[in-house]
Design an enzyme around this catalytic site. Structure first.
Site, mmCIF file in Angstrom:
data_model
loop_
_atom_site.group_PDB
_atom_site.id
_atom_site.type_symbol
_atom_site.label_atom_id
_atom_site.label_comp_id
_atom_site.label_asym_id
_atom_site.label_seq_id
_atom_site.Cartn_x
_atom_site.Cartn_y
_atom_site.Cartn_z
ATOM 1 N N CYS A 61 0.692 -1.289 0.602
ATOM 2 C CA CYS A 61 0.378 0.047 -0.305
ATOM 3 C C CYS A 61 1.117 1.161 0.095
ATOM 4 O O CYS A 61 1.361 1.199 -0.798
ATOM 5 C CB CYS A 61 -1.437 -0.223 0.928
ATOM 6 S SG CYS A 61 -2.288 1.107 1.351
ATOM 7 N N HIS A 87 -4.059 -5.584 1.517
ATOM 8 C CA HIS A 87 -3.024 -5.896 3.499
ATOM 9 C C HIS A 87 -3.770 -7.379 3.024
ATOM 10 O O HIS A 87 -5.049 -7.438 2.507
ATOM 11 C CB HIS A 87 -4.062 -4.181 3.704
ATOM 12 C CG HIS A 87 -3.166 -3.410 3.643
ATOM 13 N ND1 HIS A 87 -1.806 -3.398 3.995
ATOM 14 C CD2 HIS A 87 -4.204 -2.270 3.000
ATOM 15 C CE1 HIS A 87 -1.520 -2.053 3.893
ATOM 16 N NE2 HIS A 87 -2.766 -1.447 3.552
#
Length: 487
Positions: free
Chosen positions: A334, A431
């Protein structure tokens, strides 16, 4: 109220409220009850995507799992995600509401209380029991005006309260007695008992301490809970948990993680940490990236440009490039993925002051931090290992560039992430990747040849929640708590 509910408040932060609520949630769920967790206001950059496509604090997602149900935005209607020392992004019922400095946020609280009560009533409508978790301490009476996190909410929802003290940090007698003393009479009357958490040693030696607390407060003790040794293996919410990360000294595979000021979603690391042959090290500024690391993992960030600048100020960019020249592996997740690119632009000040900066230049991509926030659960496959992956995306930013022609993942009909030409530097927006056992084993095998460990991470988490529930059944009076919750 019509439905049972009880609130757990602490004498301070990090006294163990989140884990106690998670353990109670599993214990009461095993008794056949429909249980729902609730936290009116949370401050954390460790968040989770919910089944209804919003975001809540990681602790409430774990508590939902303890209840054996999908998470919902109503379990944590107000989430504050710090972006600077004085300001946070405000998430209301799972969606970004705006940004505010601390002083401005206090002016919003009366408006936000309506949403908090709306979510609480929604959960009450589907539950036999709602377990409510406070934030910080109700004894912070200087912040009482407009409070929606502790006694302000307990008053508005008419809830009984159990007070939790942490004996491990010392001063638990004074902290419990002092908390009650500082509360106005009507709020102190809401306290119906206390719990002592994180006890080490012989509980019999604390008999006098319990008697003194009961005498000074007039409250019954509902349990002395010994230290739960395996609690550190459960997903944590606060970055303070990183302070207690201890690297396994004999780990065969060495993974290092620079600790960034606004690190987020660091529970991505937990499945790696649970592997017996992995040595996971969290590095603080001033510690160089070790030359013998197999993998440098750049985690998520709530302030990507700010954290990239902190990484460079620590000299980690120099170490990272030396690591790459030695043939080391790099993974960015991310915000960490965005940092690996050629450039980062934040034209609207989405994550801090508006501006731009050069990236680390290890992936041929650029990112503009603008547009709607992506919040979605995903599944697909890792391209190199062909192993299934699953997880969630939670980010702002649009990434482009030639590097996307070499993606890391395929998620349904689209690709995600990028890889360097030699495949040793990679990144993606997903994630929770390492919770997938087959992918985790295959990924670690790329770093160093190894046999699959046999670890099932999901089974480990459920086993820990069951163990925590058993622990609380032994050491706390759950029947009395139910009586209190039922008024």
């Amino acid at each position: 109220m019509g439905k049972a509910a009880i609130m757990f408040q602490g004498t301070g932060s990090d006294v163990g409220k989140s884990l106690i609520v998670a353990g109670l949630a599993r214990a009461f769920t095993r008794r056949g009850m429909a249980v729902r967790p609730f936290k009116p206001q949370n401050m954390s950059n460790n968040a989770a995507v919910t089944a209804d496509s919003g975001e809540i604090g990681r602790a409430q997602a774990l508590q939902a799992r303890a209840c054996c149900i999908a998470s919902s935005v109503h379990m944590n209607p107000i989430l504050l995600k710090p972006q600077s020392e004085i300001g946070s992004q405000i998430v209301v019922q799972g969606k970004v509401f705006g940004q505010a400095k601390a002083a401005d946020y206090h002016l919003l609280k009366p408006q936000l209380m309506e949403k908090v009560l709306e979510s609480f009533r929604h959960l009450q409508g589907e539950a036999d029991l709602v377990l409510v978790e406070g934030a910080g301490s109700p004894a912070e009476v200087n912040l009482r005006a407009g409070d929606i996190a502790n006694m302000g909410f307990a008053e508005a929802a008419d809830l009984p309260v159990i007070l939790i003290g942490d004996i491990d940090r010392g001063g638990v007698i004074a902290s419990i007695a002092g908390t009650k003393m500082l509360l106005p009479e009507n709020e102190a009357a809401r306290l119906k008992g206390f719990l002592i958490n994180k006890f080490r040693g012989d509980i019999a030696l604390f008999t006098d301490g319990l008697r003194i607390i009961e005498q000074k407060t007039g409250l019954p003790g509902l349990g002395v809970i010994p230290w739960f040794e395996r609690a550190h293996l459960l997903p944590a919410e606060d970055a303070v948990a990183l302070d207690s990360y201890e690297a396994r000294r004999n780990g065969y595979i060495k993974i290092v993680v620079p600790r960034l000021p606004r690190i987020s979603n660091f529970d991505d690391l937990d499945p790696l940490r649970a592997e017996a042959d992995v040595r996971l090290e969290i590095l603080s500024p001033g510690q160089p990236l070790p030359g013998d690391a197999d993998l440098v993992l750049l985690p998520g960030s709530k302030s990507t440009i700010g954290d990239l600048q902190a990484l460079i100020a620590a000299g980690w960019d120099i170490d990272l490039k030396a690591h790459v020249r030695r043939g080391g592996w790099v993974l960015g997740l991310c915000g960490g993925y965005q940092m690996l690119g050629m450039r980062l632009d934040d034209p609207d000040g989405t994550e801090g002051p508006a501006g731009s900066c050069a990236g680390l230049g290890l992936l041929d991509i650029t990112t503009v931090l603008s547009g709607a926030k992506t919040l979605t659960e995903v599944s697909g496959r890792d391209i190199v290992t062909d192993m299934p992956v699953r997880g969630y995306e939670m980010h702002i930013g649009v990434t482009s560039g030639p590097g996307l022609a070499r993606p890391m993942l395929v998620l349904g009909s689209h690709a995600d992430g990028a890889c360097s030409t030699d495949g040793r530097v990679m990144g993606c927006y997903v994630h929770g990747l390492f919770a997938a056992d087959e992918f985790r084993n295959a990924f670690l095998n790329r770093l160093r040849k190894r046999d699959a460990s046999g670890l099932s991470y999901d089974a480990l988490v459920d086993s820990l929640l069951d163990g925590l529930a058993d622990h609380l059944e032994r050491h706390a009076d759950l029947d009395r708590m139910l009586e209190i919750a039922n008024g």
